[in-house]
Design an enzyme around this catalytic site. Structure first.
Site, PDB file in Angstrom:
ATOM      1  N   LYS A  53       0.740  -1.209   0.017  1.00 53.14           N
ATOM      2  CA  LYS A  53      -0.053  -0.001  -0.074  1.00 53.14           C
ATOM      3  C   LYS A  53       0.743   1.187   0.040  1.00 53.14           C
ATOM      4  O   LYS A  53       0.368   2.295  -0.700  1.00 53.14           O
ATOM      5  CB  LYS A  53      -0.965   0.023   1.025  1.00 53.14           C
ATOM      6  CG  LYS A  53      -1.956   1.235   1.211  1.00 53.14           C
ATOM      7  CD  LYS A  53      -2.660   1.252   2.503  1.00 53.14           C
ATOM      8  CE  LYS A  53      -1.911   1.932   3.519  1.00 53.14           C
ATOM      9  NZ  LYS A  53      -2.776   2.175   4.655  1.00 53.14           N
ATOM     10  N   ASP A  77      -6.905   1.287   0.954  1.00 52.17           N
ATOM     11  CA  ASP A  77      -6.906   1.131   2.432  1.00 52.17           C
ATOM     12  C   ASP A  77      -8.236   0.795   2.846  1.00 52.17           C
ATOM     13  O   ASP A  77      -9.199   0.561   2.376  1.00 52.17           O
ATOM     14  CB  ASP A  77      -6.326   2.728   3.161  1.00 52.17           C
ATOM     15  CG  ASP A  77      -7.363   3.695   2.782  1.00 52.17           C
ATOM     16  OD1 ASP A  77      -8.181   3.435   2.078  1.00 52.17           O
ATOM     17  OD2 ASP A  77      -7.165   4.844   3.377  1.00 52.17           O
TER      18      ASP A  77
END
Length: 210
Positions: free
Chosen positions: A120, A138
């Site tokens: 991420k 997320d």
């Protein structure tokens, strides 16, 4: 959700926010890397408060190393998990100095080799610092994608892969920012603010709020 709906959603989000940006404050790829590393399980507001004091003193890998681990901890101690985050940032700075001439590498494998940098974080840096069409997923993006039925998946990796598949190229660079902001301020976790949502009529969430 069909392709026509998805494109309409993306067009509305773009019209509402033509040039979306991260809410993390940064002036270089290195500052962004540090800020994103610190933002895990923390708010952007909290991270910005800390980095506003840190970056004027140390905003390069060598400057962080010169500050020392204890010095770094002092600047970020208001952020959750600051001890482990300080260790990761410090070790990442050592690697940047020793392996990358103090530059943040524009390379996924090299980024993910840095302590504290997962998929991420690498996606955020590649997208926001270097303009890559990566999509960092997320909790906000995962929630919005599944709740609206825009791109459903059992976990963040599945959602990312689905988004990469269904989002046309012209929207890919910005979609991460649109979805995260939409999840942060409109499609919130406990009670989505459907009445003020610009894509409410296109969303396929069955339990809409008034």
């Amino acid at each position: 959700m069909n392709k026509i709906k998805r494109i309409e959603i993306l067009e509305r989000l773009r019209e509402n926010n033509p040039h979306p940006e991260t809410e993390l404050e940064f002036n270089s790829p290195f500052e962004l890397l540090v800020a994103v590393t610190l933002s895990a399980q923390a708010t952007d507001v909290g991270v910005n408060k800390a980095t506003r004091k840190l970056f004027p003193v140390a905003n390069t890998p060598q400057a962080i190393l010169d500050l020392g681990l204890e010095g770094l901890r002092g600047y970020i101690k208001t952020i959750g998990l600051y001890n482990s985050k300080a260790n990761n940032v410090y070790k990442a700075c050592e690697m940047l100095v020793n392996l990358h001439n103090s530059q943040v590498p524009e390379n996924r494998e090299a980024l993910e080799a840095l302590p504290g940098v997962g998929r991420k974080t690498a996606n955020v840096v590649l997208n926001t610092a270097f303009g890559w069409p990566t999509i960092a997923v997320d909790t906000h993006i995962d929630r919005v994608s599944n709740r609206t039925k825009f791109a459903m998946g059992k976990n963040v990796v599945e959602v990312e892969q689905k988004l990469l598949k269904v989002v046309p190229a012209e929207f890919k660079v910005d979609v991460h920012h649109w979805l995260i902001l939409h999840g942060r301020y409109t499609c919130v976790a406990r009670k989505p603010r459907c009445g003020s949502c610009i894509i409410e009529d296109l969303c396929e969430f069955k339990e809409k709020t008034s």
